[in-house]
Design an enzyme around this catalytic site. Structure first.
Site, mmCIF file in Angstrom:
data_model
loop_
_atom_site.group_PDB
_atom_site.id
_atom_site.type_symbol
_atom_site.label_atom_id
_atom_site.label_comp_id
_atom_site.label_asym_id
_atom_site.label_seq_id
_atom_site.Cartn_x
_atom_site.Cartn_y
_atom_site.Cartn_z
ATOM 1 N N SER A 208 69.279 61.168 83.787
ATOM 2 C CA SER A 208 69.879 59.864 84.091
ATOM 3 C C SER A 208 71.076 60.064 85.032
ATOM 4 O O SER A 208 70.932 60.681 86.080
ATOM 5 C CB SER A 208 70.266 59.163 82.785
ATOM 6 O OG SER A 208 70.522 57.810 83.014
ATOM 7 N N ASP A 275 46.364 51.226 77.325
ATOM 8 C CA ASP A 275 46.186 52.549 76.718
ATOM 9 C C ASP A 275 44.839 53.207 77.062
ATOM 10 O O ASP A 275 44.802 54.361 77.531
ATOM 11 C CB ASP A 275 46.411 52.386 75.193
ATOM 12 C CG ASP A 275 46.021 53.600 74.376
ATOM 13 O OD1 ASP A 275 45.720 54.648 74.967
ATOM 14 O OD2 ASP A 275 46.032 53.503 73.127
ATOM 15 N N ASP A 282 44.880 56.536 72.624
ATOM 16 C CA ASP A 282 45.738 57.375 71.788
ATOM 17 C C ASP A 282 47.120 56.753 71.614
ATOM 18 O O ASP A 282 48.053 57.414 71.165
ATOM 19 C CB ASP A 282 45.863 58.774 72.419
ATOM 20 C CG ASP A 282 46.344 58.715 73.862
ATOM 21 O OD1 ASP A 282 46.566 57.593 74.376
ATOM 22 O OD2 ASP A 282 46.494 59.778 74.496
ATOM 23 N N ASP A 448 59.689 54.413 81.626
ATOM 24 C CA ASP A 448 61.144 54.264 81.643
ATOM 25 C C ASP A 448 61.493 52.782 81.830
ATOM 26 O O ASP A 448 60.946 52.122 82.704
ATOM 27 C CB ASP A 448 61.726 55.117 82.781
ATOM 28 C CG ASP A 448 63.235 55.313 82.680
ATOM 29 O OD1 ASP A 448 63.951 54.319 82.426
ATOM 30 O OD2 ASP A 448 63.704 56.450 82.862
ATOM 31 N N HIS A 494 63.274 56.247 78.676
ATOM 32 C CA HIS A 494 64.369 56.739 79.498
ATOM 33 C C HIS A 494 64.979 57.996 78.885
ATOM 34 O O HIS A 494 65.653 57.932 77.865
ATOM 35 C CB HIS A 494 65.435 55.667 79.668
ATOM 36 C CG HIS A 494 66.531 56.083 80.594
ATOM 37 N ND1 HIS A 494 66.287 56.480 81.895
ATOM 38 C CD2 HIS A 494 67.863 56.216 80.416
ATOM 39 C CE1 HIS A 494 67.424 56.825 82.469
ATOM 40 N NE2 HIS A 494 68.392 56.672 81.601
HETATM 41 CA CA LIG Z 1 45.899 56.477 76.473
#
Ligand SMILES: [Ca+2]
Ligand SMILES: *[C@@H]1O[C@H](CO)[C@@H](O)[C@H](O)[C@H]1NC(C)=O
Ligand SMILES: *[C@@H]1O[C@H](CO)[C@@H](O)[C@H](O)[C@H]1NC(C)=O
Ligand SMILES: *[C@@H]1O[C@H](CO)[C@@H](O)[C@H](O)[C@H]1NC(C)=O
Ligand SMILES: *[C@@H]1O[C@H](CO)[C@@H](O)[C@H](O)[C@H]1NC(C)=O
Ligand SMILES: *[C@@H]1O[C@H](CO)[C@@H](O)[C@H](O)[C@H]1NC(C)=O
Ligand SMILES: *[C@@H]1O[C@H](CO)[C@@H](O)[C@H](O)[C@H]1NC(C)=O
Ligand SMILES: *[C@@H]1O[C@H](CO)[C@@H](O)[C@H](O)[C@H]1NC(C)=O
Ligand SMILES: *[C@@H]1O[C@H](CO)[C@@H](O)[C@H](O)[C@H]1NC(C)=O
Ligand SMILES: *[C@@H]1O[C@H](CO)[C@@H](O)[C@H](O)[C@H]1NC(C)=O
Length: 576
Positions: A208, A275, A282, A448, A494
């Site tokens: 950061s 996903d 997963d 993030d 983040h």
């Molecule tokens: Ca996945």
């Protein structure tokens, strides 16, 4: 250049080994942790214009210290905490404190490691500095001259309303880290009696703001570090600070302030939809670039959500029990957030976060009296504008009255104009750093929510195009691979893994990876991750599960690269 050839490499290793043995035979940690020993080792002439106060030295032997973080393996060790102060000749009331953690002589492996801060802090207290001792080196941190190790830059940024503390601003920008490392490297030599003919390797680790601090050195001082391991750097400062206010300006412009539960539900539905697109269901969105094409945002309208009441914490205010259905207004808001900031001519000013990440910059405030949600100005963006553009000693803007999308662009331009040379840490010509043999491991959570993932991709791309101007894509990509590797971290938030996508990977040992690359020529094709995905693909390769989710691969994907590449047409000059 590095001793990577086997004959020279093993010869150098043998020298280091015998040196380490000789040292361990002669001195113990308590021997080197006396204040007399430390005073004699101070590198008084290391930095021109700096006077080290020899009376300020403190030493403290700490045994059985256990350090734990997601940036190094948990370890228990003994160290010497050495601190001292210095000042810049000719400046009044100028005191900078530095802190170095020394490993026992028997553990020392000819390394020095600077560490950085986060947010407005230039150090991370005892969180980051242990990484140096853990790799057999001296760890270092600085207070930047901000008063004490606990003070942050924002505590001293303005002398009075209207008067910027320029010395502190330059120190935060890059000068304090230059001094910390320059002093630290020579101190390390002196403490451990490293001869001039032996190498002390120097490294940097941070995430950061800490990531920006590492880059501030690589860009300005090509010989400062042999290697850096940095995450999610806050380096495109003007855009990065102001973009935090974009979500609030959309809310104000559209007159809709979503509840925390409504936003969380939209995020959950997005994760659920995106996903599987990486080839494996997963709970981890490894290919956020594929999300938007498949996401049925309109279809979310009317979906019920509910959340239990939550007590407020350090960072968040209390929220009531919530129940409702996702509104069309919330979906319009989220679309605008993901589309990025455009000016009134329709030109793109800056991009935001990848779909699937949490909506932190859209946080609204709950008013218990009226039982309604309203504007909560993002302190991350508001503090920069209040202190450095409006020059008021204030922690945030009181409101966003009259602030439009065009105002945000003007604030970015003003920041580049007034503070570009200090804070805009995106200088893209790394020719000298590469020639000096330096190596970079750079990573960024693909989910993030505070620094857009695409901002790291943009800088990598700028370095490729500027440092290797005139070379083909293939040539320049190969040339980048020689010294600067970027890895996106599937599902990560983040500077940490993501509780909404549990079991996602995190590169906990990236400093060791860059050390192995620098000292032993071990080239990291992938970066090691913890969690269910143990390898992270290096840009521009992208993760993909094949064989029904049985096998993980890193593949070329032109469309993926394009989706992370933006034309910031609102600016007439290049934004690296
Ligand atoms: Ca996945
Ligand atoms: C440190 O830990 C070791 C092993 O647990 C123990 O033997 C030793 O006494 C400890 N030292 C101190 C100073 O606590
Ligand atoms: C190191 O010593 C300094 C000076 O005494 C002190 O301020 C600091 O808290 C110490 N750090 C740790 C981690 O003990
Ligand atoms: C460095 O050399 C001095 C002088 O010979 C010796 O007293 C000291 O113990 C040495 N330090 C280490 C870490 O070996
Ligand atoms: C979102 O998903 C998390 C689990 O990851 C769950 O704890 C939370 O209650 C969900 N939020 C909503 C609003 O459904
Ligand atoms: C949500 O929508 C359902 C119909 O799908 C309706 O029965 C319910 O009252 C709505 N809930 C709220 C809180 O508006
Ligand atoms: C909360 O709502 C009440 C009633 O509408 C209003 O008087 C008050 O100013 C609001 N508080 C804040 C902080 O906006
Ligand atoms: C400085 O500005 C802040 C924020 O506007 C204000 O609260 C404070 O009174 C001002 N201080 C002086 C000395 O004018
Ligand atoms: C907002 O703009 C209006 C019209 O230009 C002006 O009258 C008003 O003073 C402005 N408000 C603030 C807080 O700047
Ligand atoms: C998939 O992984 C399995 C087990 O790790 C391995 O035996 C197999 O060769 C892999 N298949 C492909 C196509 O890579």
């Amino acid at each position: 250049m590095r001793p990577v050839s086997t004959s020279r490499g093993s010869a150098a290793a043998a020298v280091l080994l015998s040196a380490a043995k000789a040292v361990s035979a002669t001195a113990s940690l308590s021997d080197i942790c006396s204040s007399d020993y430390a005073v004699a080792a101070l590198p008084l002439d290391a930095v021109q214009g700096v006077t080290i106060d020899t009376t300020s030295v403190t030493t403290q032997l700490v045994t059985n210290f256990t350090a734990s973080s997601n940036f190094y393996p948990t370890s228990t060790f003994d160290y010497c905490n050495l601190t001292f102060a210095y000042s810049h000749n000719g400046l009044d009331n100028d005191i900078v404190h530095v802190q170095y953690w020394l490993p026992a002589p028997g553990q020392f492996q000819n390394r020095y490691v600077s560490t950085g801060g986060a947010g407005w802090a230039i150090n991370s207290g005892s969180q980051s500095i242990p990484t140096g001792v853990i790799v057999g080196g001296v760890g270092g941190l600085t207070d930047g001259g901000f008063g004490s190790f606990d003070n942050q830059f924002s505590d001293v940024a303005l002398v009075e309303n209207g008067t910027v503390n320029w010395q502190a601003t330059y120190m935060f920008g890059y000068q304090a880290h230059h001094e910390l490392a320059t002093i630290g490297k020579q101190l390390t030599r002196n403490i451990y009696n490293v001869s001039d003919s032996s190498k002390v390797y120097s490294y940097y680790q941070g995430c950061s703001e800490g990531g920006r601090e590492g880059w501030s050195q690589v860009q300005r001082y090509p010989d400062q570090f042999d290697g850096i391991a940095v995450g999610a750097p806050a380096f495109r400062w003007a855009q990065q600070q102001v973009i935090h206010l974009f979500g609030n300006v959309i809310e104000q412009t559209q007159g809709y302030f979503p509840s925390s539960c409504e936003l969380e539900k939209i995020m959950n539905l997005t994760i659920e939809s995106c996903d599987p697109l990486d080839g494996k269901t997963d709970g981890i969105v490894s290919r956020s670039d594929l999300c938007l094409d498949n996401l049925d945002l309109n279809g979310m309208v009317g979906t019920p959500y509910s959340c239990a009441a939550a007590a407020g914490g350090m960072q968040s205010s209390a929220t009531p029990a919530q129940e409702g259905n996702i509104t069309a207004e919330a979906i319009t808001l989220v679309r605008a957030y993901w589309a990025g900031l455009h000016d009134s001519d329709g030109n793109l000013v800056y991009y935001t976060y990848q779909p699937g990440s949490s909506f932190d910059d859209l946080d609204a405030a709950y008013n218990a009296t009226s039982d309604t949600w309203g504007l909560s100005v993002s302190g991350l963006g508001g503090i920069w504008v209040s202190q450095f553009l409006k020059k008021l000693k204030a922690d945030n803007l009181p409101n966003l009255n009259n602030v439009t999308y065009d105002t945000l662009k003007e604030w970015m331009v003003e920041t580049m104009n007034l503070y570009g040379d200090i804070m805009q840490t995106t200088y893209p010509d790394l020719t000298d750093f590469k020639a000096a043999g330096g190596k970079v491991i750079h990573f960024h959570g693909e989910q993030d929510f505070s620094i857009p993932t695409a901002s790291s991709v943009r800088y990598w791309e700028s370095v490729r195009q500027i440092t290797f101007a005139g070379q083909s894509l293939k040539q320049s990509t190969a040339a980048m691979d020689d010294f600067y590797r970027l890895y996106l971290v599937p599902g990560a938030g983040h500077c940490a893994a993501n509780s909404y996508q549990p079991n996602g990977p995190w590169p906990q040992t990236s400093l060791q990876t860059v050390i192995d690359w620098v000292e032993n020529g071990v080239v990291p094709d992938t970066l090691a991750g913890t969690g269910d995905i143990d390898t992270l693909c290096r840009w521009p390769l992208r993760p993909l599960w094949v064989n029904d989710g049985a096998n993980f691969t890193c593949v070329e994907s032109k469309s993926s690269v394009e989706s992370f590449t933006y034309d910031l047409s609102a600016f007439r000059l290049p934004v690296y």
